[in-house]
Design a protein around this motif. Structure first.
Motif, PDB file in Angstrom:
ATOM      1  N   ILE A 130       0.737  -1.140   0.245  1.00  0.00           N
ATOM      2  CA  ILE A 130      -0.454   0.250   0.001  1.00  0.00           C
ATOM      3  C   ILE A 130       1.190   1.269  -0.022  1.00  0.00           C
ATOM      4  CG2 ILE A 130      -2.036   1.290   1.545  1.00  0.00           C
ATOM      5  CD1 ILE A 130      -3.126  -1.427   2.035  1.00  0.00           C
ATOM      6  N   GLY A 131       1.958   1.008   1.249  1.00  0.00           N
ATOM      7  CA  GLY A 131       2.786   2.137   0.887  1.00  0.00           C
ATOM      8  C   GLY A 131       3.360   2.779  -0.870  1.00  0.00           C
ATOM      9  N   MET A 132       4.179   1.563  -0.888  1.00  0.00           N
ATOM     10  CA  MET A 132       4.875   2.082  -2.168  1.00  0.00           C
ATOM     11  C   MET A 132       3.800   2.072  -3.457  1.00  0.00           C
ATOM     12  SD  MET A 132       8.230   0.868  -1.705  1.00  0.00           S
ATOM     13  CE  MET A 132       9.534   0.181  -0.956  1.00  0.00           C
ATOM     14  N   SER A 133       2.638   1.356  -3.478  1.00  0.00           N
ATOM     15  CA  SER A 133       1.946   1.728  -4.481  1.00  0.00           C
ATOM     16  C   SER A 133       1.609   3.813  -4.088  1.00  0.00           C
ATOM     17  CB  SER A 133       0.813   1.562  -3.864  1.00  0.00           C
ATOM     18  OG  SER A 133      -0.522   1.871  -5.790  1.00  0.00           O
ATOM     19  N   ILE A 134       1.243   3.802  -3.435  1.00  0.00           N
ATOM     20  CA  ILE A 134       0.311   5.066  -2.733  1.00  0.00           C
ATOM     21  C   ILE A 134       2.122   6.604  -3.610  1.00  0.00           C
ATOM     22  CG2 ILE A 134       0.165   6.823  -1.251  1.00  0.00           C
ATOM     23  CD1 ILE A 134      -1.031   5.048  -0.050  1.00  0.00           C
ATOM     24  N   TYR A 135       3.088   5.786  -3.421  1.00  0.00           N
ATOM     25  CA  TYR A 135       4.589   6.267  -3.161  1.00  0.00           C
ATOM     26  C   TYR A 135       5.076   6.311  -4.444  1.00  0.00           C
ATOM     27  CZ  TYR A 135       9.220   7.144  -3.625  1.00  0.00           C
ATOM     28  OH  TYR A 135      10.732   8.172  -4.149  1.00  0.00           O
ATOM     29  N   GLY A 136       4.508   5.322  -4.867  1.00  0.00           N
ATOM     30  CA  GLY A 136       4.830   4.850  -7.140  1.00  0.00           C
ATOM     31  C   GLY A 136       3.917   6.445  -7.781  1.00  0.00           C
ATOM     32  N   PRO A 150       5.659   4.115 -12.873  1.00  0.00           N
ATOM     33  CA  PRO A 150       4.502   2.990 -12.937  1.00  0.00           C
ATOM     34  C   PRO A 150       4.600   2.131 -11.642  1.00  0.00           C
ATOM     35  CG  PRO A 150       4.811   4.067 -14.777  1.00  0.00           C
ATOM     36  CD  PRO A 150       5.796   4.856 -14.039  1.00  0.00           C
ATOM     37  N   LEU A 151       6.023   1.490 -12.589  1.00  0.00           N
ATOM     38  CA  LEU A 151       6.512  -0.120 -11.663  1.00  0.00           C
ATOM     39  C   LEU A 151       6.358  -0.047 -10.174  1.00  0.00           C
ATOM     40  CD1 LEU A 151       7.531  -2.890 -12.085  1.00  0.00           C
ATOM     41  CD2 LEU A 151       9.991  -1.307 -11.450  1.00  0.00           C
ATOM     42  N   LEU A 152       6.460   1.223  -9.867  1.00  0.00           N
ATOM     43  CA  LEU A 152       5.725   0.721  -8.034  1.00  0.00           C
ATOM     44  C   LEU A 152       4.873   1.328  -8.051  1.00  0.00           C
ATOM     45  CD1 LEU A 152       8.708   3.402  -6.033  1.00  0.00           C
ATOM     46  CD2 LEU A 152       8.218   0.516  -6.042  1.00  0.00           C
ATOM     47  N   ALA A 153       3.655   2.050  -8.754  1.00  0.00           N
ATOM     48  CA  ALA A 153       2.311   1.969  -8.310  1.00  0.00           C
ATOM     49  C   ALA A 153       1.806   0.980  -8.417  1.00  0.00           C
ATOM     50  CB  ALA A 153       2.066   3.682  -9.386  1.00  0.00           C
ATOM     51  N   TRP A 154       1.639   0.347  -9.681  1.00  0.00           N
ATOM     52  CA  TRP A 154       0.937  -0.407  -9.745  1.00  0.00           C
ATOM     53  C   TRP A 154       1.632  -2.010 -10.055  1.00  0.00           C
ATOM     54  CZ3 TRP A 154      -3.368   0.715 -10.569  1.00  0.00           C
ATOM     55  CH2 TRP A 154      -3.677   2.481 -11.019  1.00  0.00           C
ATOM     56  N   PHE A 155       3.100  -2.222  -9.538  1.00  0.00           N
ATOM     57  CA  PHE A 155       2.988  -3.595  -9.211  1.00  0.00           C
ATOM     58  C   PHE A 155       3.131  -4.169  -8.023  1.00  0.00           C
ATOM     59  CE2 PHE A 155       6.057  -7.062  -7.996  1.00  0.00           C
ATOM     60  CZ  PHE A 155       6.238  -7.788  -8.793  1.00  0.00           C
ATOM     61  N   PRO A 156       3.139  -3.187  -7.100  1.00  0.00           N
ATOM     62  CA  PRO A 156       2.963  -3.449  -5.616  1.00  0.00           C
ATOM     63  C   PRO A 156       1.108  -4.264  -5.684  1.00  0.00           C
ATOM     64  CG  PRO A 156       3.718  -1.717  -5.522  1.00  0.00           C
ATOM     65  CD  PRO A 156       3.733  -1.932  -6.811  1.00  0.00           C
ATOM     66  N   LEU A 157       0.336  -3.972  -6.374  1.00  0.00           N
ATOM     67  CA  LEU A 157      -1.238  -4.802  -6.044  1.00  0.00           C
ATOM     68  C   LEU A 157      -0.965  -5.895  -6.171  1.00  0.00           C
ATOM     69  CD1 LEU A 157      -2.943  -2.093  -8.324  1.00  0.00           C
ATOM     70  CD2 LEU A 157      -3.016  -1.854  -6.031  1.00  0.00           C
ATOM     71  N   VAL A 158       0.468  -6.290  -6.066  1.00  0.00           N
ATOM     72  CA  VAL A 158       0.643  -8.097  -6.869  1.00  0.00           C
ATOM     73  C   VAL A 158       0.835  -8.411  -5.240  1.00  0.00           C
ATOM     74  CG1 VAL A 158       1.463  -9.878  -7.190  1.00  0.00           C
ATOM     75  CG2 VAL A 158       1.251  -8.312  -8.414  1.00  0.00           C
ATOM     76  N   GLY A 159       1.506  -7.516  -4.537  1.00  0.00           N
ATOM     77  CA  GLY A 159       2.091  -8.243  -3.098  1.00  0.00           C
ATOM     78  C   GLY A 159       0.705  -7.803  -2.292  1.00  0.00           C
ATOM     79  N   ILE A 160       0.129  -6.601  -2.494  1.00  0.00           N
ATOM     80  CA  ILE A 160      -0.984  -6.398  -1.206  1.00  0.00           C
ATOM     81  C   ILE A 160      -2.711  -7.735  -1.515  1.00  0.00           C
ATOM     82  CG2 ILE A 160      -2.971  -5.189  -0.773  1.00  0.00           C
ATOM     83  CD1 ILE A 160      -1.488  -2.635  -2.876  1.00  0.00           C
ATOM     84  N   PHE A 161      -2.458  -8.027  -2.742  1.00  0.00           N
ATOM     85  CA  PHE A 161      -3.181  -9.389  -3.037  1.00  0.00           C
ATOM     86  C   PHE A 161      -2.731 -10.055  -2.599  1.00  0.00           C
ATOM     87  CE2 PHE A 161      -4.411 -13.225  -4.651  1.00  0.00           C
ATOM     88  CZ  PHE A 161      -6.100 -12.768  -4.753  1.00  0.00           C
ATOM     89  N   LEU A 162      -1.582 -10.903  -2.708  1.00  0.00           N
ATOM     90  CA  LEU A 162      -1.020 -12.448  -1.743  1.00  0.00           C
ATOM     91  C   LEU A 162      -0.387 -12.067  -0.347  1.00  0.00           C
ATOM     92  CD1 LEU A 162       2.563 -12.778  -4.687  1.00  0.00           C
ATOM     93  CD2 LEU A 162       0.084 -13.899  -4.279  1.00  0.00           C
ATOM     94  N   GLY A 163      -0.412 -10.514   0.261  1.00  0.00           N
ATOM     95  CA  GLY A 163      -0.401 -10.811   1.654  1.00  0.00           C
ATOM     96  C   GLY A 163      -1.125 -11.122   2.160  1.00  0.00           C
ATOM     97  N   GLY A 164      -2.584 -10.398   1.548  1.00  0.00           N
ATOM     98  CA  GLY A 164      -4.055  -9.889   2.095  1.00  0.00           C
ATOM     99  C   GLY A 164      -4.253 -11.860   2.088  1.00  0.00           C
ATOM    100  N   SER A 165      -4.282 -11.779   1.416  1.00  0.00           N
ATOM    101  CA  SER A 165      -4.833 -14.379   0.887  1.00  0.00           C
ATOM    102  C   SER A 165      -3.662 -14.322   2.389  1.00  0.00           C
ATOM    103  CB  SER A 165      -3.945 -14.873  -0.989  1.00  0.00           C
ATOM    104  OG  SER A 165      -3.370 -14.159  -0.692  1.00  0.00           O
TER     105      SER A 165
END
Length: 236
Positions: free
Chosen positions: A132-138, A144-159
């Motif tokens: 979440i922090g990286m995406s906001i920072y991106g 774009p790489l920091l803005a959107w790629f962390p969404l993968v981590g957000i989903f995986l962390g939550g799951s």
């Protein structure tokens, strides 16, 4: 302040760690697919799986070192270098968290209650909150790489948190989670190569941002395919 001698020593250490990172990264890149196509639980699957996991552990630690060095200690870092350094740190976290998850679900495959081991909850929490922090920072710096790629981590962390904090409802759920964890780790492996390794290997300035997300796009159907297959298998 670090004197000139200190700067030289730090640069030598950085270069050494970079080569360790490269060797471990290529080892992971060449071995990650073997456990996918070999018999699950077999000798080859297990041995190569541990080689891959060990390589990814080295990749993660070296990525954290290099990222932190670029951000806080390198006298030659500019805004773009620092942005890529933050991505390197986060993808190192993604690699470590998914590999750890893939191993630990095997360790506790017979659990009958909620799982509250601190270390197993810490990784997905960092993956989720850090993403979440990286995406906001991106988005803030328009990277774009920091803005959107962390969404993968957000989903995986939550799951991952969802799995640990619930009582397993399906027989063999641990196997599905193991496969998802290790395949997710392979996304980090291939993405890191696409962003950092391939441009250096091909001696080009950089790759198009769209190419950075191809590993995720390609591996996602593989993860869904394995999950669907084993869900149907264990549901009967």
């Amino acid at each position: 302040m670090i004197n000139e001698k200190g700067v030289v020593i730090n640069m030598i250490l950085f270069e050494g760690m970079r080569w360790v990172h490269i060797v471990a990264g290529f080892l992971a890149l060449f071995t990650f697919w073997i456990p996918i196509v070999t018999k699950k639980g077999g000798k080859v699957h297990t041995r190569i799986g541990w080689i891959y996991t060990s390589a990814m552990a080295i990749v993660s630690v070296s990525a954290w070192y290099m990222g932190l060095y670029r951000i806080f200690f390198s006298p030659y870092s500019d805004s773009e270098v620092i942005s890529f350094a933050w991505f390197l740190i986060y993808i190192g976290l993604l690699s470590a968290a998914t590999a750890w998850y893939g191993i630990r679900v095997l360790r506790f495959k017979h659990r009958k209650s909620r799982h509250r081991h601190s270390i197993d909850l810490l990784f997905p929490f960092l993956l989720l909150s850090g993403g979440i922090g990286m995406s906001i920072y991106g988005h803030f710096i328009n990277f774009p790489l920091l803005a959107w790629f962390p969404l993968v981590g957000i989903f995986l962390g939550g799951s991952q948190l969802w799995y640990w904090l619930r009582v397993p409802k399906m027989k063999g759920q641990w196997l599905i989670e193991h496969i998802v964890g290790m395949l997710s780790c392979s996304i980090a492996t291939i993405t890191a190569f696409t962003v950092f390794g391939a441009p250096q290997l091909l001696n080009i300035a950089g790759s198009h941002p769209v190419l950075w997300f191809i590993p995720t796009i390609v591996m996602l159907p593989v993860i869904i395919g394995f999950t669907t297959y084993y869900t149907k298998k264990f549901s009967h």
